[in-house]
Design a protein around this motif. Sequence first.
Motif, PDB file in Angstrom:
ATOM      1  N   ASN A   1      14.163  58.630 140.161  1.00 29.13           N
ATOM      2  CA  ASN A   1      14.510  58.510 141.654  1.00 29.13           C
ATOM      3  C   ASN A   1      16.274  58.922 141.697  1.00 29.13           C
ATOM      4  O   ASN A   1      16.758  59.178 142.750  1.00 29.13           O
ATOM      5  N   GLN A   2      16.283  58.113 140.892  1.00 27.48           N
ATOM      6  CA  GLN A   2      17.911  57.368 141.231  1.00 27.48           C
ATOM      7  C   GLN A   2      19.341  58.376 140.988  1.00 27.48           C
ATOM      8  O   GLN A   2      19.506  58.387 141.993  1.00 27.48           O
ATOM      9  N   PRO A   3      18.923  59.340 140.221  1.00 28.97           N
ATOM     10  CA  PRO A   3      19.789  60.917 140.316  1.00 28.97           C
ATOM     11  C   PRO A   3      19.978  61.537 141.538  1.00 28.97           C
ATOM     12  O   PRO A   3      20.753  61.889 142.091  1.00 28.97           O
ATOM     13  N   PHE A   4      18.530  61.682 142.020  1.00 23.56           N
ATOM     14  CA  PHE A   4      18.476  62.319 142.959  1.00 23.56           C
ATOM     15  C   PHE A   4      18.906  61.739 144.458  1.00 23.56           C
ATOM     16  O   PHE A   4      19.444  62.456 145.849  1.00 23.56           O
ATOM     17  N   VAL A   5      18.735  60.073 144.281  1.00 22.86           N
ATOM     18  CA  VAL A   5      19.275  59.523 145.289  1.00 22.86           C
ATOM     19  C   VAL A   5      20.812  59.456 145.625  1.00 22.86           C
ATOM     20  O   VAL A   5      21.699  60.001 146.871  1.00 22.86           O
TER      21      VAL A   5
ATOM     22  N   GLY B   1       9.168  52.848 124.444  1.00 23.98           N
ATOM     23  CA  GLY B   1       7.697  52.571 125.367  1.00 23.98           C
ATOM     24  C   GLY B   1       7.901  52.984 126.219  1.00 23.98           C
ATOM     25  O   GLY B   1       8.804  53.842 127.275  1.00 23.98           O
ATOM     26  N   LEU B   2       7.221  52.533 128.293  1.00 23.26           N
ATOM     27  CA  LEU B   2       7.697  53.040 129.430  1.00 23.26           C
ATOM     28  C   LEU B   2       8.508  53.212 129.553  1.00 23.26           C
ATOM     29  O   LEU B   2       9.609  53.880 130.688  1.00 23.26           O
ATOM     30  N   SER B   3       9.885  52.093 129.530  1.00 20.26           N
ATOM     31  CA  SER B   3      11.228  51.133 129.797  1.00 20.26           C
ATOM     32  C   SER B   3      11.860  52.571 129.430  1.00 20.26           C
ATOM     33  O   SER B   3      13.012  53.122 130.334  1.00 20.26           O
ATOM     34  N   GLY B   4      12.043  52.657 127.982  1.00 20.74           N
ATOM     35  CA  GLY B   4      13.605  53.778 127.270  1.00 20.74           C
ATOM     36  C   GLY B   4      12.574  54.998 127.634  1.00 20.74           C
ATOM     37  O   GLY B   4      13.942  56.140 127.664  1.00 20.74           O
ATOM     38  N   GLN B   5      10.824  55.201 127.638  1.00 20.64           N
ATOM     39  CA  GLN B   5      10.380  56.404 128.405  1.00 20.64           C
ATOM     40  C   GLN B   5      11.133  56.861 129.430  1.00 20.64           C
ATOM     41  O   GLN B   5      11.429  58.122 130.257  1.00 20.64           O
ATOM     42  N   ALA B   6      10.927  55.859 130.854  1.00 20.18           N
ATOM     43  CA  ALA B   6      11.906  56.232 132.326  1.00 20.18           C
ATOM     44  C   ALA B   6      13.121  56.342 131.763  1.00 20.18           C
ATOM     45  O   ALA B   6      13.402  57.576 132.805  1.00 20.18           O
ATOM     46  N   GLY B   7      14.199  55.817 131.528  1.00 17.02           N
ATOM     47  CA  GLY B   7      15.778  56.069 131.113  1.00 17.02           C
ATOM     48  C   GLY B   7      16.097  57.530 130.309  1.00 17.02           C
ATOM     49  O   GLY B   7      16.514  58.172 130.721  1.00 17.02           O
ATOM     50  N   ALA B   8      14.924  57.692 129.453  1.00 14.44           N
ATOM     51  CA  ALA B   8      15.035  59.173 129.105  1.00 14.44           C
ATOM     52  C   ALA B   8      14.892  60.124 129.948  1.00 14.44           C
ATOM     53  O   ALA B   8      15.881  60.986 129.939  1.00 14.44           O
ATOM     54  N   VAL B   9      13.959  59.905 131.132  1.00 15.66           N
ATOM     55  CA  VAL B   9      13.902  60.654 131.748  1.00 15.66           C
ATOM     56  C   VAL B   9      15.379  60.896 133.097  1.00 15.66           C
ATOM     57  O   VAL B   9      15.192  62.147 133.635  1.00 15.66           O
ATOM     58  N   ARG B  10      15.028  59.932 133.129  1.00 20.90           N
ATOM     59  CA  ARG B  10      15.973  59.850 134.556  1.00 20.90           C
ATOM     60  C   ARG B  10      17.708  60.484 133.647  1.00 20.90           C
ATOM     61  O   ARG B  10      18.177  61.296 134.514  1.00 20.90           O
ATOM     62  N   HIS B  11      18.004  60.319 132.586  1.00 21.66           N
ATOM     63  CA  HIS B  11      19.278  60.710 131.549  1.00 21.66           C
ATOM     64  C   HIS B  11      19.299  62.483 131.584  1.00 21.66           C
ATOM     65  O   HIS B  11      19.540  63.121 131.481  1.00 21.66           O
ATOM     66  N   GLY B  12      17.792  62.422 131.456  1.00 20.89           N
ATOM     67  CA  GLY B  12      17.132  63.944 131.681  1.00 20.89           C
ATOM     68  C   GLY B  12      17.341  64.617 132.703  1.00 20.89           C
ATOM     69  O   GLY B  12      18.116  65.869 133.084  1.00 20.89           O
ATOM     70  N   ILE B  13      16.857  64.205 133.959  1.00 22.44           N
ATOM     71  CA  ILE B  13      17.188  64.675 135.071  1.00 22.44           C
ATOM     72  C   ILE B  13      18.739  64.485 135.675  1.00 22.44           C
ATOM     73  O   ILE B  13      18.623  66.219 135.641  1.00 22.44           O
ATOM     74  N   SER B  14      19.163  63.467 134.817  1.00 21.35           N
ATOM     75  CA  SER B  14      20.933  63.729 135.781  1.00 21.35           C
ATOM     76  C   SER B  14      21.634  65.203 134.845  1.00 21.35           C
ATOM     77  O   SER B  14      22.203  65.951 135.675  1.00 21.35           O
ATOM     78  N   ARG B  15      21.191  65.320 133.524  1.00 23.97           N
ATOM     79  CA  ARG B  15      21.578  66.396 133.174  1.00 23.97           C
ATOM     80  C   ARG B  15      21.515  67.300 133.616  1.00 23.97           C
ATOM     81  O   ARG B  15      21.999  68.603 133.944  1.00 23.97           O
ATOM     82  N   ALA B  16      19.839  68.008 133.518  1.00 24.59           N
ATOM     83  CA  ALA B  16      19.274  69.116 134.097  1.00 24.59           C
ATOM     84  C   ALA B  16      20.205  69.480 135.575  1.00 24.59           C
ATOM     85  O   ALA B  16      20.567  70.691 136.088  1.00 24.59           O
ATOM     86  N   LEU B  17      20.442  68.450 136.457  1.00 24.67           N
ATOM     87  CA  LEU B  17      20.815  68.876 137.790  1.00 24.67           C
ATOM     88  C   LEU B  17      22.355  69.647 137.918  1.00 24.67           C
ATOM     89  O   LEU B  17      22.890  70.273 138.427  1.00 24.67           O
TER      90      LEU B  17
ATOM     91  N   GLY C   1      27.872  56.932 136.097  1.00 21.38           N
ATOM     92  CA  GLY C   1      27.332  56.320 135.290  1.00 21.38           C
ATOM     93  C   GLY C   1      25.306  57.350 135.108  1.00 21.38           C
ATOM     94  O   GLY C   1      25.367  57.133 133.391  1.00 21.38           O
ATOM     95  N   PHE C   2      25.041  58.234 135.846  1.00 21.99           N
ATOM     96  CA  PHE C   2      23.821  58.701 135.074  1.00 21.99           C
ATOM     97  C   PHE C   2      23.928  59.764 133.894  1.00 21.99           C
ATOM     98  O   PHE C   2      23.548  59.933 133.132  1.00 21.99           O
ATOM     99  N   LEU C   3      25.388  60.195 133.231  1.00 25.32           N
ATOM    100  CA  LEU C   3      25.168  61.399 132.470  1.00 25.32           C
ATOM    101  C   LEU C   3      25.618  60.742 131.539  1.00 25.32           C
ATOM    102  O   LEU C   3      25.403  61.292 130.009  1.00 25.32           O
ATOM    103  N   THR C   4      26.276  59.635 130.789  1.00 26.86           N
ATOM    104  CA  THR C   4      26.442  58.611 129.481  1.00 26.86           C
ATOM    105  C   THR C   4      25.007  57.874 128.564  1.00 26.86           C
ATOM    106  O   THR C   4      23.792  57.540 129.410  1.00 26.86           O
ATOM    107  N   ARG C   5      24.776  58.702 127.946  1.00 30.58           N
ATOM    108  CA  ARG C   5      23.479  58.226 127.500  1.00 30.58           C
ATOM    109  C   ARG C   5      24.069  56.702 126.611  1.00 30.58           C
ATOM    110  O   ARG C   5      24.596  56.359 126.389  1.00 30.58           O
ATOM    111  N   ASP C   6      23.145  55.309 126.813  1.00 21.91           N
ATOM    112  CA  ASP C   6      22.730  54.235 127.328  1.00 21.91           C
ATOM    113  C   ASP C   6      22.441  54.030 125.818  1.00 21.91           C
ATOM    114  O   ASP C   6      21.377  54.106 124.969  1.00 21.91           O
ATOM    115  N   SER C   7      23.319  53.611 124.899  1.00 17.01           N
ATOM    116  CA  SER C   7      23.546  53.185 123.442  1.00 17.01           C
ATOM    117  C   SER C   7      22.596  51.497 123.288  1.00 17.01           C
ATOM    118  O   SER C   7      22.839  51.383 121.558  1.00 17.01           O
ATOM    119  N   ARG C   8      22.665  51.381 123.873  1.00 16.41           N
ATOM    120  CA  ARG C   8      22.050  49.913 123.631  1.00 16.41           C
ATOM    121  C   ARG C   8      20.373  49.842 123.052  1.00 16.41           C
ATOM    122  O   ARG C   8      19.269  51.115 123.051  1.00 16.41           O
TER     123      ARG C   8
END
Length: 213
Positions: free
Chosen positions: A132-136, A154-170, A185-192
């Motif tokens: 929900n962070q991109p929408f907030v 895992g779930l943490s990485g998948q949640a971050g991937a979905v957030r990145h996709g939502i931000s770009r789709a917006l 910083g929502f449009l930057t792919r986390d390279s860690r």
Amino acid sequence: MSDDNTHDGGPGEQPQNRQPGEGQPEGGQQGGGQQGGGPRPQTFQGLASLRQAMAAARPATQAGPAGVPDTMAPVPEDVQPIRDELGRSYATGKRKNAVARVWIRPGNGKIEVNGRDSPVYFARPVLRMLLNQPFVVTDRLGQFDVWCTVQGGGLSGQAGAVRHGISRALTFYEPGLRPVLKHGGFLTRDSRVVERKKYGKAKARRSFQFSKR
């Protein structure tokens, strides 16, 4: 023994009854400069007023929505939204080893991940907060429906991937939201990613337990 040295000062002694300011160079600073009107040591008394003057002369930076400074490059007016025939915008998000394919369209805030509702798929509240962070930050909470598929990691990485996709789709659905999301910083792919294991080590840096015997 004569008392002349008591008042005039002997060799290596300072005079006793010197008035304040006597024997000092003009300006009242001790040890001030070289003889013959040379440059005097730099003082730092005027730096505070100098900073104030520079701040007053510099035009104040206005802050846009969500604290975004106006100095950021605005979105060109000729940029058009990218939507399909169903009125959806698509984007791909990545985080660690997870890859998410995200579609968004106007709705009531429902998020579906791999055919399941987000509270069911992401049981931890922290992971749902990430979605929900991109929408907030864009003040669009509850205004879009999200349908996505995610795989890998895992779930943490998948949640971050979905957030990145939502931000770009917006940004594709509403290009005017790009400065706000970019500033956050929502449009930057986390390279860690996880550091690779090394030979002679138990993990990336963990050594084996030492045994003396």
